[in-house]
Design a protein around this motif. Structure first.
Motif, PDB file in Angstrom:
ATOM      1  N   GLU A  75      -5.582   3.490  -4.447  1.00 25.95           N
ATOM      2  CA  GLU A  75      -4.265   3.275  -3.845  1.00 25.95           C
ATOM      3  C   GLU A  75      -4.349   2.906  -2.363  1.00 25.95           C
ATOM      4  O   GLU A  75      -3.389   2.400  -1.770  1.00 25.95           O
ATOM      5  N   ASN A  76      -5.513   3.131  -1.742  1.00 27.63           N
ATOM      6  CA  ASN A  76      -5.672   2.874  -0.308  1.00 27.63           C
ATOM      7  C   ASN A  76      -6.098   1.434  -0.036  1.00 27.63           C
ATOM      8  O   ASN A  76      -6.607   0.745  -0.916  1.00 27.63           O
ATOM      9  N   THR A  77      -5.892   1.003   1.198  1.00 25.93           N
ATOM     10  CA  THR A  77      -6.304  -0.336   1.627  1.00 25.93           C
ATOM     11  C   THR A  77      -7.127  -0.239   2.907  1.00 25.93           C
ATOM     12  O   THR A  77      -6.743   0.461   3.854  1.00 25.93           O
TER      13      THR A  77
ATOM     14  N   GLN B 193      -8.630  -1.014  -1.968  1.00 23.40           N
ATOM     15  CA  GLN B 193      -8.450  -2.454  -1.784  1.00 23.40           C
ATOM     16  C   GLN B 193      -9.057  -2.850  -0.433  1.00 23.40           C
ATOM     17  O   GLN B 193      -8.842  -2.155   0.563  1.00 23.40           O
TER      18      GLN B 193
ATOM     19  N   LYS C 137     -10.584   5.702  -3.281  1.00 24.17           N
ATOM     20  CA  LYS C 137      -9.291   5.864  -3.948  1.00 24.17           C
ATOM     21  C   LYS C 137      -8.559   4.527  -3.990  1.00 24.17           C
ATOM     22  O   LYS C 137      -8.286   3.932  -2.942  1.00 24.17           O
TER      23      LYS C 137
ATOM     24  N   ARG D 141       2.480   2.166  -3.311  1.00 21.41           N
ATOM     25  CA  ARG D 141       1.647   2.825  -4.329  1.00 21.41           C
ATOM     26  C   ARG D 141       1.100   4.170  -3.832  1.00 21.41           C
ATOM     27  O   ARG D 141       0.199   4.752  -4.423  1.00 21.41           O
TER      28      ARG D 141
ATOM     29  N   GLY E  43      -0.449   4.894  -0.978  1.00 22.32           N
ATOM     30  CA  GLY E  43      -1.741   4.851  -0.302  1.00 22.32           C
ATOM     31  C   GLY E  43      -1.651   4.850   1.211  1.00 22.32           C
ATOM     32  O   GLY E  43      -0.567   4.901   1.806  1.00 22.32           O
TER      33      GLY E  43
ATOM     34  N   THR F 244       0.831  -1.209   0.000  1.00 25.82           N
ATOM     35  CA  THR F 244       0.000   0.000   0.000  1.00 25.82           C
ATOM     36  C   THR F 244       0.865   1.258   0.000  1.00 25.82           C
ATOM     37  O   THR F 244       0.613   2.200  -0.762  1.00 25.82           O
TER      38      THR F 244
END
Length: 451
Positions: free
Chosen positions: A348-350, A385, A346, A233, A235, A230
Motif C-alpha cells: 500500500e506504500n509508495t 510501489q 508493504k 489505499r 498507505g 497512495t
C-alpha cells in the motif's frame, strides 16, 4: 599547465579536478565518491598528490559529491584556503557535519550488529574531523575577481542548481579555464537561471544528464496523483530527498497543492535535520532564490519538522497515512532507511524518487526494479510501489547544457566533459561537436593532461 582528473570523471560523484601551473596547485571541488563499491573504496585511498602541496580549493557548491572529501584532505595535510560563496560555506558545513554524524552512527551500528567485514568498522571521517575543515573556508562574493597569486585570479558566477552554487572562471597566466560545476535548469522552481560564460580557452562542463531531455510533464499533477492514490489505499508516501534544494522544492510544490485543496489534510513531515537547517540558509540569503520571506514562513507552517530521532520513531510507527520527505536522495544513508525498513515491504506504500540516482546506489536499484534492497546488513523485499517523478532535477538536461555554451564568442581550445557517467558524457560530446564544432573530449578517472 597540467590538469589531473582525480574524481568526477566517468562518474557523477567524487568531483576533484587538479590544476597545476609552475609551483601553483588548485583543486576545483573535493567531493566524496558514492554509489558503486569500487568508487566508494576510492574515498579511503590517499590523494594522488601530496595534500599539503595544494594551495587553494575552489568550491562550486556544497553537495557531498563536491565537498564531502574535504575532511580527508585536511587530515592528509592540506593547509591552504577553501574559497566559496557565503551560502555554500553554510551548506557545506551542514553537509560535512551531517555526513560525519551518519558515518559515525553507521560504523557504531555495524560494530554492534557485526555485519561489517571490517573489525572494527570505522567512519571515513569523524564529526571532529569535519569540524576541522571549517576554519579553512573563505567566503567571497560572486562576480568579483579574487586574486590568488600575481598571475592568477578567479571569479564565481551564478550556476543555479542549489543555493550558493556557482561556476568558476579561473585565469592563469593569460589563459581562462571555465568550470561549470553543476548547472541548474533555466526554469527551476526556486533557483535563478544559470549565467553563461562568454569567453573561455578551456571548458570543464558537467554532463550528468548529457543524454537526457527532461520531460515536459506537469509535476504538480504527478505529485497530486501519486499522493492521492497512495492515501486512498491507506498507505504512506516516502520521498527520499536531497536535503539541499530538493527538499525545499518539494515543500514548495506540496504547499502549492495544499493551498489549491488538491491533496488531503494529513501529516506532511520533513524528517531531515539538515534539510530543516537549510531553511535557515534560505532565510539568510533571499537574494539567491525566488521565495519571498513571507512565502518561506507560510510554506514551513504546513509541515511537521522532525529533528530528534525519537520523533522519527514515533512517526514511523504512527499508523495514520502520511507523506514523509527524508534524506538521503539516492538512499545511500540517512533517516530514510529507517522509514524504508518499516514500509518497503508493504504494497500500500509508495516510494517516490525525485532526482538523479547514481549507478550502484539503492535508489538506482529501486528504479531498475530490484525485488529486494539491502541496508543495515539485511535484505528487505520490495513490495511498495516505486515511482519516479521526473522534471524535479536540480541539474540541467542535454538542451540546458548545450544552451549553456551558446554565448561563447570565441571557439575554446577544448571542452572536457566531467561529472557524468560515460554514456551520458559521450552523448553530450557528440551533440556539442555536431552543433558547435568544438574539440570535445571525455577524460578518464585519474587521467593527466597537459594544456
Amino acid at each position: 599547465m597540467k590538469i589531473q582528473f582525480l574524481g568526477g570523471a566517468g562518474t557523477v560523484t567524487g568531483s576533484k579536478t587538479l590544476v597545476e601551473h609552475n609551483e601553483l596547485r588548485i583543486l576545483i571541488d573535493c567531493g566524496m565518491f558514492q554509489g558503486l563499491k569500487a568508487l566508494r573504496e576510492l574515498n579511503w585511498e590517499p590523494l594522488a598528490v601530496d595534500a599539503s602541496s595544494i594551495d587553494f580549493v575552489l568550491l562550486t557548491h556544497g553537495h557531498l559529491d563536491h565537498c564531502g572529501w574535504l575532511p580527508r584532505l585536511v587530515k592528509e595535510g592540506f593547509l591552504g584556503k577553501i574559497f566559496c560563496t557565503s551560502p555554500t560555506k553554510q551548506i557545506a558545513k551542514l553537509i560535512l557535519l551531517d555526513s560525519a554524524k551518519i558515518q559515525e552512527e553507521e560504523a557504531s551500528k555495524a560494530n554492534q550488529e557485526h555485519y561489517s567485514k571490517h573489525e572494527p568498522a570505522e567512519p571515513l571521517y569523524t564529526v571532529a574531523e569535519a569540524e576541522n575543515v571549517i576554519p579553512f573556508f573563505r567566503a567571497v562574493e560572486k562576480d568579483i575577481e579574487i586574486e590568488l597569486t600575481g598571475n592568477c585570479y578567479f571569479k564565481f558566477f551564478q550556476a543555479g542548481h542549489i543555493i550558493g552554487a556557482c561556476s568558476i572562471s579561473l585565469h592563469i597566466d593569460g589563459k581562462e579555464l571555465v568550470f561549470s560545476g553543476d548547472v541548474g535548469q533555466d526554469d527551476d522552481v526556486l533557483m535563478y537561471p544559470p549565467e553563461k560564460p562568454t569567453t573561455a580557452d578551456y571548458v570543464f562542463l558537467e554532463s550528468t544528464y548529457g543524454n537526457r531531455i527532461h520531460p515536459t510533464n506537469d509535476v504538480l499533477f504527478d505529485l497530486e496523483l501519486i499522493i492521492n492514490q497512495t492515501i486512498d489505499r491507506g498507505g504512506n508516501v516516502i520521498i527520499p530527498s536531497f536535503a539541499v534544494e530538493r527538499a525545499q522544492t518539494l515543500m514548495f510544490l506540496l504547499w502549492q497543492l495544499k493551498k489549491q485543496n488538491r491533496i488531503p489534510d494529513i501529516p506532511y513531515i520533513i524528517d531531515t535535520p539538515m534539510g530543516i537547517k537549510v531553511l535557515d540558509v534560505f532565510n539568510d540569503n533571499h537574494q539567491w532564490h525566488k521565495l519571498a520571506p513571507h512565502e518561506c514562513e507560510e510554506m514551513c507552517r504546513m509541515f511537521s519538522m522532525i529533528t530528534d530521532f525519537e520523533d522519527s520513531i514515533s512517526a514511523i510507527y504512527d499508523k495514520k497515512p502520511k507523506v514523509v520527505i527524508a534524506a538521503s536522495g539516492m538512499i545511500t544513508g540517512g533517516r530514510v532507511l529507517s522509514y524504508l525498513e518499516r514500509y518497503i515491504d508493504k504494497p500500500e506504500n509508495t516510494v517516490m524518487l525525485v532526482g538523479y540516482q547514481a549507478e550502484g546506489t539503492r535508489g538506482r536499484k529501486l528504479l531498475e526494479g530490484a525485488k529486494e534492497i539491502k541496508f543495515y546488513g539485511k535484505y528487505y523485499p520490495v513490495e511498495a510501489q516505486v515511482t519516479l517523478v521526473e522534471g524535479l532535477s536540480a541539474h540541467g538536461d542535454q538542451n540546458d547544457l548545450l544552451s549553456w555554451l551558446n554565448k561563447l564568442g570565441k571557439k575554446p581550445a577544448k571542452i572536457f566533459l566531467v561529472h557524468g557517467e560515460n554514456e551520458a558524457a559521450d552523448a553530450l560530446r557528440l551533440k556539442i561537436t555536431e552543433r558547435y564544432g568544438y574539440n570535445c573530449t571525455v577524460p578518464l578517472l585519474g587521467q593527466a593532461i597537459e594544456l
